[in-house]
Design an enzyme around this catalytic site. Structure first.
Site, PDB file in Angstrom:
ATOM      1  N   GLY A 232     -21.120  -5.700  -6.008  1.00  0.00           N
ATOM      2  CA  GLY A 232     -20.427  -4.861  -6.995  1.00  0.00           C
ATOM      3  C   GLY A 232     -20.752  -5.367  -8.382  1.00  0.00           C
ATOM      4  O   GLY A 232     -21.607  -6.234  -8.542  1.00  0.00           O
TER       5      GLY A 232
ATOM      6  N   ASP B 183      -6.593  -3.549 -10.233  1.00  0.00           N
ATOM      7  CA  ASP B 183      -7.768  -2.914  -9.613  1.00  0.00           C
ATOM      8  C   ASP B 183      -7.446  -2.513  -8.176  1.00  0.00           C
ATOM      9  O   ASP B 183      -8.269  -2.637  -7.278  1.00  0.00           O
ATOM     10  CB  ASP B 183      -8.963  -3.870  -9.649  1.00  0.00           C
ATOM     11  CG  ASP B 183     -10.279  -3.134  -9.418  1.00  0.00           C
ATOM     12  OD1 ASP B 183     -11.320  -3.797  -9.252  1.00  0.00           O
ATOM     13  OD2 ASP B 183     -10.248  -1.877  -9.357  1.00  0.00           O
TER      14      ASP B 183
END
Ligand SMILES: N#CCCn1cc(-c2nc(Nc3ccc(C4CCNCC4)cc3)nc3c2CCN3)cn1
Length: 308
Positions: free
Chosen positions: A34, A152
């Site tokens: 990521g 998140d």
């Protein structure tokens, strides 16, 4: 570490990190990649006889501007969290001298919730989804009791430990709310997952337990849509905003449609009660959203008083 009362509550010996020797960590495969860096499956086999344990090692992308400082804060955050619904911290590993550092945690065999739901739709009924949703709530309740804001929370950061257990992972954006405030103001937004953000986070970079509740509503939506690509929050918001809108003004358009009370639609076959809970999590006024804990229950309230 003044910022983190949970960290200060530990004795010096508890504050020590468990170090995994790089030379005994055998790379097996890549688990995820990521904007943070990458997560690798490794076998930690100090005896060299294949009796080692499988671990997940998250490595910071050295080039990435997300500094080593942020990574060290993520390690510290995870190392003080002890909850069955949060991925377990194991320790750290160093390579290239002490130049690069890895975060060692438990390996969850079923991967992220997104992949699991896509490949196991037949196994996951409403009952199972509500079990997963309640486990995420309990993990968030625990985080909130230590005054952490995850920032998140999304299906991509929920990992599946077994067919009946999910855990919250990826504390790269997690912040601790200062004792004398009820929210955290972010200065450098960085690469923000704005389609999971509450309006006050988009407009004022204000993050709180209430903005985590908004994101939990989006996770509920992802759960009940089986993380289907056609129902992906980013895709549906962009359809509503208009695909030709360019990056800098996307957050402005998103804030406008949320202000005009447009919300993600009910997923196919989603029970009415579940959709109404999502809508409660998506109330524009953060004071009206459901809350996980009543303030007195925050475990660190007392330690906040101590430090004031
Ligand atoms: N969160 C977050 C975003 C970053 N991220 C974290 C992990 C992670 N994955 C696993 N386990 C894992 C992952 C994938 C598979 C398969 C799925 C089918 N296709 C092939 C791969 C299997 C098991 N265990 C972990 C972690 C962190 C701690 N323990 C992966 N990406």
């Amino acid at each position: 570490d003044t910022q983190n009362p949970a960290w200060r509550a530990l004795t010096p010996s508890q504050q020590e990190q468990t170090v995994f020797e790089e030379r005994h960590l055998r790379y097996i495969s890549l688990l995820g990649k990521g904007n943070f860096g990458s997560v690798e499956l490794c076998c930690y086999d100090p005896l060299g006889d294949n009796t080692g344990e499988l671990v997940a090692v998250k490595k910071l992308q050295p080039s990435k501007k997300s500094s080593m400082e942020d990574f060290k804060k993520e390690v510290k955050t995870l190392s003080v969290l002890h909850c069955e619904y949060i991925v377990k911290y194991k320790g750290v590993c160093y390579s290239m001298g002490r130049l690069s550092m890895g975060l060692v945690t438990e390996y969850l065999p079923y991967g992220s919730l997104i992949g699991y739901l896509e490949n196991n739709r037949h196994k996951v009924d409403t009952r199972r989804m509500l079990l997963f949703a309640s486990q995420i709530c309990k993990g968030m309740e625990y985080l909130q009791s230590l005054r952490f804001v995850h920032r998140d929370l999304a299906a991509r950061n929920i990992l599946v430990a077994s067919e009946s257990l999910v855990k919250i992972a990826d504390f790269g954006l997690t912040k601790i709310i200062p004792c004398n405030k009820e929210y955290y103001r972010v200065t450098q937004p960085g690469e923000s997952p704005i389609f999971w953000y509450a309006p006050e986070s988009i407009n004022e970079s204000r993050f709180s337990h209430e903005s985590d509740v908004w994101s939990f509503g989006v996770v509920l939506y992802e759960l009940f849509s089986y993380c289907d690509i056609n129902s992906n929050p980013k895709r549906l918001y962009m359809q509503q905003i208009g695909h030709n809108v360019q990056t800098p003004s996307i957050s402005l358009h998103l804030a406008n449609i949320l202000k005009s009370n447009w919300r993600l639609p009910a997923p196919p076959d989603c029970p009415a009660k579940v959709y109404s809970l999502m809508k409660e999590c998506w109330l524009y006024d953060f004071m009206e959203r459901p809350c996980l804990l009543i303030p007195e229950e925050t475990r660190l309230k007392s330690s906040c008083r101590m430090s004031e």
